[in-house]
Enzyme design. Structure first.
Site, PDB file in Angstrom:
ATOM      1  N   HIS A   1      79.514-112.136   6.700  1.00  0.00           N
ATOM      2  CA  HIS A   1      79.308-113.589   6.601  1.00  0.00           C
ATOM      3  C   HIS A   1      80.663-114.268   6.908  1.00  0.00           C
ATOM      4  O   HIS A   1      81.286-114.847   6.015  1.00  0.00           O
ATOM      5  CB  HIS A   1      78.805-113.935   5.197  1.00  0.00           C
ATOM      6  CG  HIS A   1      78.201-115.300   5.075  1.00  0.00           C
ATOM      7  ND1 HIS A   1      78.057-116.178   6.131  1.00  0.00           N
ATOM      8  CD2 HIS A   1      77.674-115.949   3.988  1.00  0.00           C
ATOM      9  CE1 HIS A   1      77.492-117.297   5.709  1.00  0.00           C
ATOM     10  NE2 HIS A   1      77.253-117.179   4.420  1.00  0.00           N
TER      11      HIS A   1
ATOM     12  N   GLN B   1      81.526-118.041   5.906  1.00  0.00           N
ATOM     13  CA  GLN B   1      81.773-118.228   4.480  1.00  0.00           C
ATOM     14  C   GLN B   1      83.229-117.932   4.138  1.00  0.00           C
ATOM     15  O   GLN B   1      83.879-118.671   3.375  1.00  0.00           O
ATOM     16  CB  GLN B   1      80.847-117.288   3.681  1.00  0.00           C
ATOM     17  CG  GLN B   1      81.063-117.335   2.189  1.00  0.00           C
ATOM     18  CD  GLN B   1      80.611-118.648   1.580  1.00  0.00           C
ATOM     19  OE1 GLN B   1      79.479-119.065   1.796  1.00  0.00           O
ATOM     20  NE2 GLN B   1      81.476-119.305   0.819  1.00  0.00           N
TER      21      GLN B   1
HETATM   22  N1  NVA Z   1      74.929-111.803  -0.175  1.00  0.00           N
HETATM   23  C1  NVA Z   1      74.078-112.975  -0.120  1.00  0.00           C
HETATM   24  C2  NVA Z   1      74.860-114.141   0.379  1.00  0.00           C
HETATM   25  C3  NVA Z   1      74.073-115.426   0.452  1.00  0.00           C
HETATM   26  C4  NVA Z   1      74.890-116.552   1.014  1.00  0.00           C
HETATM   27  C5  NVA Z   1      72.888-112.677   0.760  1.00  0.00           C
HETATM   28  O1  NVA Z   1      73.065-112.047   1.806  1.00  0.00           O
HETATM   29  O2  NVA Z   1      71.771-113.058   0.390  1.00  0.00           O
HETATM   30  N1   CP Z   2      76.685-119.476   1.021  1.00  0.00           N
HETATM   31  C1   CP Z   2      75.672-119.611   1.892  1.00  0.00           C
HETATM   32  O1   CP Z   2      75.697-119.085   3.014  1.00  0.00           O
HETATM   33  O2   CP Z   2      74.672-120.408   1.447  1.00  0.00           O
HETATM   34  P1   CP Z   2      73.251-120.624   2.148  1.00  0.00           P
HETATM   35  O3   CP Z   2      72.511-119.303   2.042  1.00  0.00           O
HETATM   36  O4   CP Z   2      72.606-121.731   1.387  1.00  0.00           O
HETATM   37  O5   CP Z   2      73.481-120.978   3.599  1.00  0.00           O
END
Ligand code: NVA
Ligand code: CP
Length: 313
Positions: free
Chosen positions: A137, A140
């Site tokens: 990610h 983020q």
């Molecule tokens: N680890 C989480 C992050 C969400 C922003 C997911 O992948 O669901």
């Molecule tokens: N932190 C994050 O990516 O949040 P969302 O899943 O709401 O986009």
């Protein structure tokens, strides 16, 4: 930042430390309402640019912050809901990628298998942005780094301890931290470690500039740390194992007792959405050390800086 024009962001390690530094500075200047570093604000406007959002998973922050960032840059987004586009009915990724390449200026994708965004990047010349995969990610982590800079003034030498599941957030933190000279400690249950290839890559990137520690001991991991970070115990796509995970992860809850082992000025981060009473207690997320709302805001500034840098005029 001219050198980012046309580039993909699939992994945080697609950027080098200088590029990350410049992006963070740019984002902070945008946040402060200052003129963009390369000149007049009009130079960063991307009037008429269109960003596609192809999201196979739910999203609040990423979807809205990308949309607002594009709007504020003078462009717009198109929501390519997989339920309503042929890709959701099985049109090959390779075909979808080549067609979207002809329409859009950039494409942000949120999906499960990281290989899918690599296929998009292989078949489309426009910038492909990882808006979250099971592996990483990166957007983020740019916002997280802004939040750390806002609190400590710099990144190098800071110790960040991530407590919880060895997931996408842990992976991007490992790689990004290693690039920026941040000491990264990851404390997970034995059953849910981070990806070993990512850990090896992080150690290689860190060389002697920062310490990378992976452990099963959350208390030792947060000792004297400046940043305590957690995320959900079951990520999107892992709902079936959520109940089974709860007892295993219980010792990794970020609560007042665990936070008390960190530096007294430590800040607490969470990428959100949060499950109060699971990975973080209400008292910690609402407490004075929490910076989660700034962190969420910084998604928009980070992504605006990224879009202004990768989009061609
Ligand atoms: N680890 C989480 C992050 C969400 C922003 C997911 O992948 O669901
Ligand atoms: N932190 C994050 O990516 O949040 P969302 O899943 O709401 O986009």
């Amino acid at each position: 930042m001219k050198q980012l024009q046309g580039r993909d962001l699939l992994s945080i390690a697609d950027l080098n430390s200088e590029e990350i530094h410049e992006l963070l500075n740019f984002a902070q200047q945008l946040k402060a309402g200052e003129i963009a570093p390369e000149g007049d604000l009009s130079e960063i406007r991307k009037a008429g640019s269109v960003l596609g959002l192809l999201f196979y998973k739910a999203s609040t922050r990423t979807r809205v912050s990308f949309s607002v960032a594009m709007y504020q840059l003078g462009g717009q987004v198109i929501d390519l809901n997989p339920q309503q586009t042929q890709v959701g009915r099985g049109e090959p990724t390779e075909d979808t990628a080549r067609v979207l390449d002809r329409y859009l200026d950039a494409l942000a994708i949120r999906t499960f298998d990281h290989k899918d965004i690599e296929t998009f990047a292989q078949y489309a010349d426009i910038p492909i942005i990882n808006a979250l995969t099971d592996l990483e990610h990166p957007c983020q982590i740019l916002a997280d780094f802004i939040t750390i800079k806002e609190n400590f003034g710099s990144l190098a030498g800071i110790t960040v301890t991530y407590v919880g599941d060895g997931n996408n957030i842990a992976h991007s933190l490992l790689l990004g931290g290693a690039l920026m000279g941040i000491n990264i400690r990851i404390a997970t249950p034995q059953e849910y470690p981070p990806n070993q290839e990512i850990v090896a890559q992080a150690k290689q990137l860190a060389q002697n500039n920062s310490e990378i520690i992976v452990t099963n001991d959350p208390i030792a991991a947060v000792e004297k740390t400046q940043v305590i970070y957690t995320d959900v115990w079951a990520s999107m796509g892992q709902e079936d194992s959520a109940a089974r995970r709860i007892p295993i992860f219980q010792p990794y809850q970020v609560n007042d007792a665990l936070v008390s082992h960190g530096d007294q000025d430590a800040i607490v981060l969470h990428c959100l959405p949060a499950h109060r009473g699971e990975e973080i207690t209400a008292s910690v997320i609402e407490g004075k050390q929490s910076r989660v709302w700034d962190q969420a805001e910084n998604r928009m500034h980070a992504q605006k800086a990224l879009l202004a840098s990768i989009l061609r005029k």
